[in-house]
Scaffold this motif. Structure first.
Motif, PDB file in Angstrom:
ATOM      1  N   LYS A  65       0.841  -1.196   0.000  1.00 48.88           N
ATOM      2  CA  LYS A  65       0.000   0.000   0.000  1.00 48.88           C
ATOM      3  C   LYS A  65       0.880   1.253   0.000  1.00 48.88           C
ATOM      4  CE  LYS A  65      -4.247   1.516   2.304  1.00 48.88           C
ATOM      5  NZ  LYS A  65      -5.359   0.808   1.698  1.00 48.88           N
ATOM      6  N   MET A  68       1.853   2.480  -3.284  1.00 50.00           N
ATOM      7  CA  MET A  68       0.805   3.246  -3.972  1.00 50.00           C
ATOM      8  C   MET A  68       0.809   4.680  -3.466  1.00 50.00           C
ATOM      9  SD  MET A  68      -2.202   0.447  -4.278  1.00 50.00           S
ATOM     10  CE  MET A  68      -2.975   1.266  -5.655  1.00 50.00           C
ATOM     11  N   THR A  98      -5.048   5.897  -1.430  1.00 52.00           N
ATOM     12  CA  THR A  98      -4.599   5.076  -2.550  1.00 52.00           C
ATOM     13  C   THR A  98      -5.586   5.262  -3.696  1.00 52.00           C
ATOM     14  OG1 THR A  98      -5.618   3.285  -1.355  1.00 52.00           O
ATOM     15  CG2 THR A  98      -3.264   3.323  -1.347  1.00 52.00           C
ATOM     16  N   GLU A 238      -7.804  -1.459  -4.300  1.00 58.05           N
ATOM     17  CA  GLU A 238      -6.544  -1.581  -5.019  1.00 58.05           C
ATOM     18  C   GLU A 238      -6.628  -2.648  -6.112  1.00 58.05           C
ATOM     19  OE1 GLU A 238      -7.087  -1.467  -1.806  1.00 58.05           O
ATOM     20  OE2 GLU A 238      -5.327  -0.885  -0.635  1.00 58.05           O
ATOM     21  N   TYR A 298       0.321  -7.982  -4.735  1.00 61.05           N
ATOM     22  CA  TYR A 298      -0.104  -6.944  -3.796  1.00 61.05           C
ATOM     23  C   TYR A 298      -0.422  -7.558  -2.429  1.00 61.05           C
ATOM     24  CZ  TYR A 298      -2.420  -3.014  -1.685  1.00 61.05           C
ATOM     25  OH  TYR A 298      -2.743  -1.993  -0.821  1.00 61.05           O
TER      26      TYR A 298
END
Ligand code: DLL
Length: 433
Positions: A65, A68, A98, A238, A298
């Motif tokens: 995260k 991002m 994000t 995301e 991710y």
């Protein structure tokens, strides 16, 4: 009910062959178009051509995260902005949320996967879908909306809030499916009861509930109080938004993750080793069809395990067990993602208080509550009551401005919050999962 018979029942080998092809293509694309990945891969000494099997995925670096945030807002986009038709952002953060962007094809795939998810939850074009997920930057509202339209159902774009109106529409329009968070569905059940409406007299039959952790006990309560089947749906902005994985109504056990679009892995959050199917750990997802912002490995921070056994519904996509928690300290309070550090930064920007605080998260009835206990310094403590009241209002206003959630602030005497020798226990979560 299957929405896409061919893809939902692909034999395992065919899914894996498709995954590998799509993965290789995604890797080539991100290396060519996103400087972040080009750099990361070269630092790791790996090129897309080195990935010759799905097992090779584990050789690639993770995306976090924080990556991002560091590339805010558009740094991880793999296409120019003129190909992006929609932008969403995660809730609960200001400054650097994000940010995710979707091409036309991404929106189309998302609608398709949400329609697939609705069908798995036993809903059809004959349903009236009452969509009470929030519309806006949050992916819940529009994600469910497009999927419900793709399914061919009649969608009511309610968004969140205004419970009295929700109840009226639900009765008058004959809503048969509700999409909202589990906690809001419980709140609605309570509100219906208070206004003397018998939920069994409503047309409501299915709830498609997610965006926050819940449990089998809460499921039983929702099903009993609303007289519906409650289905667990998972997703994160995301990766796409809602519809990454969902339970089928046949089994209501484990969420099928749509493996023709996503590759799931489970890792040990501390050692980062990939764990075998069946073991609990952190879910890592690689997107293999996304164009706007493809993500490689991710780290979702969500804790689950993969259920590889075949499912009675006939779908061949593996299942994720209900999410059991997170490997970081993110809290979800009334659907808003909150990191304790965000509240800390508010507290530290205000004069007169000490760096000792505790967040007490609880549930009153069906709603999450947040109390912020914070120590004031000696000087402030000797101030008159009125000044202290002003101070606590100032804190709660600042938190509301930053996170959009209302909290109760309790100022406490200096040195009353327990000090710890190890990690400070900043959060006491009394909600029963
Ligand atoms: O909550 C997307 C969504 C909308 C999912 C509507 C389902 C329904 P974010 O705001 O980015 O996206 O939050 C994602 O919420 O990493 C989990 O920690 C949590 N979460 C989402 N669904 C579930 C679920 C949306 N079914 C974060 N069970 C994720 C437990 C969930 N946690």
């Amino acid at each position: 009910m299957l929405w896409n018979d061919e893809f939902e029942t692909l034999p395992r080998e065919a899914i894996e062959a498709l995954q590998l092809k799509r993965l290789q293509h995604t890797l080539e694309r991100v290396c060519a178009t996103v400087p972040f990945y080009k750099k990361r891969f070269s630092e790791a000494g790996i090129t897309p051509g080195d990935v010759r099997s799905l097992d090779d995925l584990r050789r690639l670096p993770f995306t976090l995260k924080q990556d991002m945030r560091d590339n805010y807002p558009y740094g991880l986009f793999a296409v120019p902005l003129d190909q992006i038709v929609r932008i969403h952002a995660s809730s609960g953060t200001t400054g650097k949320p994000t940010v995710v962007g979707y091409t036309k094809r991404d929106i189309d795939n998302w609608a398709e996967l949400m329609a697939r998810s609705f069908a798995a939850a036993g809903t059809t074009r004959g349903d009236v879908i009452h969509n009470a997920y929030g519309y806006g930057l949050f992916t819940g509202g529009l994600g469910a909306h497009y999927g419900a339209e793709r399914l061919g159902a009649s969608v009511i774009p309610m968004s969140g809030g205004n419970t009295q109106k929700q109840m009226m529409i639900m009765q008058d329009f004959g809503s048969s499916v509700i999409t909202c968070t589990p906690s809001y569905s419980l709140y609605l059940a309570e509100a219906l009861k208070e206004s003397g409406v018998d939920p069994n007299a409503l047309k409501l039959r299915v709830g498609i509930l997610g965006a926050e952790p819940w449990s089998e006990e809460i499921r039983a309560e929702i099903e009993r109080n609303l007289g519906i089947k409650a289905i667990d749906i998972y997703g994160l902005s995301e990766i796409m938004g809602p519809g990454v994985a969902i339970e089928c109504i046949e089994a209501q056990h484990g969420l099928h993750i749509w493996e023709d679009h996503f590759i799931p892995e489970i890792i040990d959050p501390d050692t980062e080793e990939v764990l075998p199917d069946g073991e609990h750990g952190e879910l890592v997802i690689t997107t293999i069809t996304k164009e706007g912002i493809p993500l490689i490995r991710y780290r979702t921070r969500d804790i689950t395990r993969i259920i590889a056994e075949p499912c009675i519904c006939g779908r061949t996509h593996r299942r994720l067990e209900r999410m059991s928690g997170r490997s970081d300290d993110m809290l979800i309070i009334r659907g808003v993602n909150v990191f304790p550090s965000q509240i800390e930064s508010v507290l530290f920007s205000i004069d007169g208080i000490e760096p000792h605080y505790q967040l007490i998260v609880d549930r009153e009835g069906t709603l999450d509550t947040l109390e912020v206990q914070v120590e004031v310094n000696e000087k402030t403590f000797s101030d008159e009551i009125k000044k202290l009241q002003e101070l606590s209002q100032k804190i709660s206003r600042a938190i509301k401005d930053l996170l959009g959630i209302t909290c109760k602030v309790r100022l406490v005497e200096p040195k009353t919050i327990a000090r710890s020798e190890g990690k400070a226990q900043r959060v006491i979560d009394r909600r029963q999962q």
